[in-house]
Design an enzyme around this catalytic site. Structure first.
Site, PDB file in Angstrom:
ATOM      1  N   TRP A 272       0.835  -1.214   0.000  1.00 31.72           N
ATOM      2  CA  TRP A 272       0.000   0.000   0.000  1.00 31.72           C
ATOM      3  C   TRP A 272       0.864   1.255   0.000  1.00 31.72           C
ATOM      4  O   TRP A 272       0.404   2.340  -0.306  1.00 31.72           O
ATOM      5  CB  TRP A 272      -0.990  -0.005   1.172  1.00 31.72           C
ATOM      6  N   ASP A 273       2.142   1.085   0.326  1.00 31.24           N
ATOM      7  CA  ASP A 273       3.090   2.197   0.263  1.00 31.24           C
ATOM      8  C   ASP A 273       2.965   2.928  -1.076  1.00 31.24           C
ATOM      9  O   ASP A 273       3.053   4.158  -1.146  1.00 31.24           O
ATOM     10  CB  ASP A 273       4.542   1.690   0.370  1.00 31.24           C
ATOM     11  N   GLU A 411       0.315  -3.314  12.746  1.00 28.89           N
ATOM     12  CA  GLU A 411       0.563  -4.757  12.593  1.00 28.89           C
ATOM     13  C   GLU A 411       0.966  -5.433  13.905  1.00 28.89           C
ATOM     14  O   GLU A 411       1.237  -6.628  13.922  1.00 28.89           O
ATOM     15  CB  GLU A 411       1.640  -4.976  11.520  1.00 28.89           C
ATOM     16  N   LYS A 505       1.792   0.326  16.258  1.00 32.23           N
ATOM     17  CA  LYS A 505       2.988   0.460  15.413  1.00 32.23           C
ATOM     18  C   LYS A 505       3.007   1.791  14.662  1.00 32.23           C
ATOM     19  O   LYS A 505       4.020   2.460  14.568  1.00 32.23           O
ATOM     20  CB  LYS A 505       3.001  -0.697  14.428  1.00 32.23           C
ATOM     21  N   GLN A 506       1.851   2.164  14.097  1.00 32.62           N
ATOM     22  CA  GLN A 506       1.820   3.329  13.211  1.00 32.62           C
ATOM     23  C   GLN A 506       0.392   3.867  13.164  1.00 32.62           C
ATOM     24  O   GLN A 506      -0.523   3.232  13.676  1.00 32.62           O
ATOM     25  CB  GLN A 506       2.274   2.932  11.817  1.00 32.62           C
TER      26      GLN A 506
HETATM   27  O1  IFM Z   1       3.541  -1.364   4.110  1.00 33.71           O
HETATM   28  C1  IFM Z   1       4.414  -1.307   5.185  1.00 33.71           C
HETATM   29  C2  IFM Z   1       3.625  -1.607   6.451  1.00 33.71           C
HETATM   30  O2  IFM Z   1       2.614  -0.652   6.662  1.00 33.71           O
HETATM   31  C3  IFM Z   1       4.535  -1.647   7.647  1.00 33.71           C
HETATM   32  N1  IFM Z   1       5.590  -2.598   7.441  1.00 33.71           N
HETATM   33  C4  IFM Z   1       6.400  -2.344   6.236  1.00 33.71           C
HETATM   34  C5  IFM Z   1       5.541  -2.285   4.990  1.00 33.71           C
HETATM   35  C6  IFM Z   1       6.412  -1.955   3.767  1.00 33.71           C
HETATM   36  O3  IFM Z   1       6.952  -0.678   3.883  1.00 33.71           O
END
Ligand code: IFM
Length: 682
Positions: A272-273, A411, A505-506
Site C-alpha cells: 500500500w506504500d 501490525e 505500530k503506526q
Molecule cells: O507497508 C508497510 C507496512 O505498513 C509496515 N511494514 C512495512 C511495509 C512496507 O513498507
C-alpha cells in the site's frame, strides 16, 4: 547531496542514497571498482528472479558501469548527487585524481551513461558489464563487437554497451553508454537493444547530458517545493522528491516496490506504500506516472478476482505484497530475532489493501480529472473492490455489519475484529463504488445499506474511534518508559506481550483522518490525535510523516515540524538502521503529503481544489508548492498571514471556512479572524 570518504559502517547506506534511476532501472551508488564488501545493484522495476522458497525477489541486472580499476584511496574522496540534473559525480583525492559522472537518462529511459577520467592509461577492455552473481542464469557475449549480458529469472534483463576511450592531455577518459531492457515475464531478445544503442551512440554523451538537464529542469518546474527559512529541511524534502520522481515510470505499468529502485529490502514487492503514500505526489505533479502505477493494479485485477473466488468471496482481493503476477507474494514465515521461525500473517489478513487500491484510483482521478480512466479501468477497480467488501461484511442478528479477523495498519495486533481503519475504508469503498454504479442499480442500493450498517467503533462521548473491538480493554502501557519513539516495539517487547497492550505500530485510526476526512466525524481529529499519538511507537517508517500532516491540520505546527524533520531525514540519517536495504519511498511520499495536505490543507473535490491553509512553524518564512490540478498548473505560496494561489488557467478553489468560499485562482487569501478571505480580487 554529498558523501565524503568511505565509512564502512555507512557504505551501504550511501549506496542507497546515491542511487540514480529513470523509473525503469535503478543503479545504486556503488563505485566503478567496488567489489567485495559493497552492495552493488542494478534493479529493474517489477522484474523478479525465480521465487526463492515462497518469495519472488528482484532479479539483479548487469552492473553496466563497472570499470577494472586499481583500488582507489577513497578515504577523502567526494561524491555528490546533483538533484537538479540527476547526475552522480565523484572526485577522487588519490594520485589518479579519478573523476566520474553517472546518470540514468530521464529523457530516454533505459539508457545509462558514465564517464570515468583518470591520470594514466586505461584500456577500452577495462570497461566491464559485470553479470550479477546469479551463476548460470547470467550469460554474456560479444555479438558484432557489442558486449551483451543477459540475466534470466522469472523475467529477464539484458544490457548492451558501447565505449569510447580518448586521451586528454595524459588523462584517460572512458565514456560509456549502456542500454538495458527488461521484461517481467519473458526472455528477451537483444535485437531491439542494438538499434537503440546505435541511436544513443550517435547522440553522444554531451547531448545526452544536455537532455538530462532539460528533462530534470522540466520535472522540477512541475514539482518544486521551497521552504523559505529552513534550507536544511528544504534540501531533505527535495532529496525525497528527487527519488520519488526517479522511481516511477510514466508509461506502461509502474511496479513501485517499497524501496523503489534503490535496494532489495521487502524483496521489491509492491505494498500500500505505493498506492497511498507514493501515488498522491505523482498524481499532483506528473499524472502519467500515477496512471502507470494504477495500470500495474489494473493488469492484476484478474489475479485479485481469482483470489476472491478462491476465498469464496466476490470482487477483487488484491495481495498485501504484490510482485509480477499479482498473486499473494508475502512470505508465510520469517526468522525472528532469536532465530525462531515466525509466521507472517499479513498476506492472509491485511485486507485493507483492497480499499487502498480503490482510494488510489479515486484520488488519481480526482486530481487529474482523467475521465476516461474514471469511466474505464478506474470504474472497474472501484466496483470490483466494493463488490469484495459487500461479500466480506458479516451481518449480525441485530443488523450491524462487521469485518472480522483482520490486521489493520497497526501490525502489532493480529487477527482483530472490526478494525476501524479497515471498516471505515471499506465503508468509503462501498459508498464510492455505489456512486460509480449510480442510483437505480440494485447492487448500489445494497452497498449503501451495507455501508450504513458497518460498525466503526466511534464513541461520541470521547470523540474517539476504538482501533478495533476490545482495544480499550487492553492493558495501558507507558511507551515513554520504553524508549523515545520511533522505536521497534516488537523487538523490545516481543510479539506476544505487544498483542496484549495499547501500543501501536503506526497511524491506524488516524490514517482515516488523513485519507478520508469526510468519512470520519467532523472535529474528531484532535481527540483521536490526543488518544493515539502517545500510544504510537512509530515502528513503521510510514508513521512520522502522516503524524506531521495531521498535527499541522490540528494547528500544532512546531510539533508537526519535529515529525516532518524526522521523516525527511529518515534515510539521510539512517534513522531506522534499514536504509542500506533501500530508500523508504512511502516516507518520502508522506513528506510531500505533510506539506501539501497538512500545512496547505489541500484536497481534491470533484470539480475544485480544496484549500485550508494552516499555521506554519515560526522558523519558516514561507512554503511554496507547485502542482497540477485537472491539468492546470498551480503554484501555492503560503507566507503565514497570506497565501497566493497562482499558475495557469483559472482553477476553481474551495477555501475551507464556514461557509466554505468558492473562488478561482489567481487569488491572494489573507488570514483574518474569521478565516482565509480573498484580498482585492485580481
Ligand atoms: O507497508 C508497510 C507496512 O505498513 C509496515 N511494514 C512495512 C511495509 C512496507 O513498507
Amino acid at each position: 547531496v554529498e558523501v565524503t570518504g568511505d565509512d564502512p559502517a555507512r557504505r551501504r547506506v550511501d549506496e542507497a542514497l546515491l542511487t540514480v534511476a529513470d523509473g525503469r532501472f535503478g543503479t545504486r551508488g556503488t563505485r566503478e571498482e567496488d567489489g567485495t564488501g559493497y552492495d552493488p545493484l542494478v534493479m529493474a522495476a517489477g522484474v523478479y528472479a525465480l521465487p526463492d522458497g515462497d518469495t519472488p525477489r528482484p532479479l539483479p541486472g548487469p552492473l553496466w558501469y563497472a570499470v577494472d580499476l586499481d583500488p582507489e584511496n577513497t578515504s577523502s574522496e567526494r561524491r555528490w548527487l546533483d538533484l537538479r540534473s540527476g547526475v552522480l559525480y565523484r572526485q577522487g583525492a588519490g594520485p589518479s585524481g579519478i573523476r566520474t559522472l553517472r546518470f540514468a537518462c530521464l529523457a530516454r529511459p533505459t539508457t545509462m551513461v558514465s564517464r570515468v577520467e583518470v591520470a594514466g592509461r586505461l584500456e577500452s577492455g577495462d570497461a566491464l558489464m559485470v553479470p550479477p552473481s546469479e551463476g548460470d542464469r547470467a550469460g554474456r557475449g560479444t555479438p558484432n563487437g557489442t558486449q551483451v549480458v543477459r540475466v534470466v529469472g522469472q523475467g529477464s534483463i539484458v544490457g548492451a554497451f558501447t565505449t569510447e576511450l580518448r586521451d586528454d592531455g595524459g588523462r584517460s577518459v572512458l565514456d560509456r553508454i549502456a542500454v538495458l531492457a527488461a521484461d517481467p515475464r519473458a526472455r528477451l531478445s537483444t535485437a531491439g537493444l542494438r538499434s537503440q544503442l546505435t541511436v544513443v551512440r550517435h547522440a553522444g554523451i554531451d547531448q545526452l547530458l544536455a537532455e538530462q538537464q532539460q528533462a530534470w529542469d522540466d520535472r522540477w518546474e512541475e514539482a518544486q517545493v521551497s521552504i523559505d527559512g529552513d534550507p536544511e529541511l528544504e534540501l531533505a524534502v527535495r532529496f525525497a522528491l528527487f527519488h520519488l520522481m526517479s522511481s516511477v515510470a510514466d508509461d506502461g505499468e509502474a511496479a513501485v516496490g517499497a524501496r523503489g529502485l534503490s535496494g532489495t529490502a521487502y524483496a521489491g514487492h509492491v505494498f500500500w506504500d505505493a498506492d497511498v503514500f507514493v501515488l498522491p505526489f505523482l498524481a499532483a505533479t506528473h499524472p502519467t506516472a500515477a496512471r502507470a502505477m494504477l495500470e500495474y493494479r489494473v493488469a492484476r485485477l484478474p489475479a485479485a478476482q481469482l483470489r476472491a473466488r478462491q476465498l469464496g468471496l466476490a470482487g477483487a482481493r488484491f495481495p498485501w505484497e504484490s510482485a509480477a503476477d499479482g498473486t499473494e507474494a508475502t512470505p508465510p514465515t520469517t526468522i525472528g530475532l532469536e532465530g525462531a521461525v515466525q509466521p507472517v500473517r499479513t498476506g492472509e489478513l491485511e485486507e485493507h489493501i483492497v480499499a487502498d487500491v480503490a482510494w488510489a484510483a479515486w484520488h488519481y482521478a480526482s486530481w487529474s480529472g482523467d475521465r476516461r480512466f474514471w469511466s474505464g479501468s478506474g470504474r472497474r477497480l472501484l466496483v470490483e473492490t466494493a463488490r469484495y467488501w459487500a461479500s466480506r461484511v458479516e451481518i449480525d442478528p441485530d443488523g450491524t455489519g462487521h469485518i472480522r479477523g483482520v490486521i489493520g495498519p497497526d501490525e502489532y495486533h493480529e487477527e482483530v475484529d472490526d478494525n476501524a481503519y479497515t471498516n471505515v475504508m471499506a465503508r468509503w469503498n462501498l459508498r464510492c463504488g455505489a456512486d460509480v454504479l449510480g442510483s437505480p442499480d440494485p447492487e448500489a442500493v445494497r452497498w449503501r445499506d451495507l455501508a450504513d450498517r458497518l460498525v466503526d467503533g466511534y464513541d461520541p462521548r470521547t470523540g474517539t474511534y476504538e482501533q478495533f473491538d476490545g482495544f480499550w480493554q487492553l492493558e495501558r502501557f507507558d511507551l515513554s518508559g520504553l524508549a523515545v519513539p520511533p522505536v521497534a516495539a516488537d523487538v523490545l517487547l516481543g510479539r506476544e506481550r505487544l498483542s496484549a497492550v495499547q501500543v501501536i505500530k503506526q497511524a491506524d485510526v488516524l490514517m482515516l483522518h488523513h485519507l478520508v476526512p469526510d468519512e470520519v466525524v467532523e472535529a474528531s481529529l484532535v481527540p483521536n490525535l490526543d488518544a493515539y499519538l502517545p500510544l504510537t511507537a512509530h515502528g513503521s517508517s510510514l508513521s512520522p510523516a502522516i503524524h506531521a500532516s495531521l498535527l499541522a491540520r490540528a494547528g500544532r505546527p512546531e510539533q508537526a515540524l519535529a515529525w516532518l524533520d524526522l521523516a525527511a531525514r529518515l534515510d539521510l540519517d539512517d534513522h531506522t538502521g534499514t536504509t542500506a536495504g533501500g530508500l523508504h519511498l512511502a516516507t518520502m511520499g508522506g513528506v510531500w503529503q505533510a506539506l501539501a495536505f497538512g500545512f496547505l490543507g489541500l484536497r481534491p473535490h470533484t470539480e475544485a481544489l480544496g484549500l485550508h491553509p494552516q499555521a506554519l512553524p515560526d522558523g519558516w518564512d514561507g512554503l511554496e508548492v507547485r502542482l497540477r490540478f485537472h491539468g492546470h498548473r498551480v503554484v501555492l505560496h503560503h507566507r503565514h498571514d497570506h497565501v497566493d494561489v497562482d499558475g495557469e488557467g483559472r482553477v476553481p478553489l474551495i477555501v475551507a471556512g464556514r461557509p466554505a468560499r468558492h473562488l478561482r485562482s489567481p487569488v491572494r487569501l489573507r488570514r483574518r479572524a474569521d478565516g482565509w478571505t480573498p484580498e482585492d480580487p485580481r
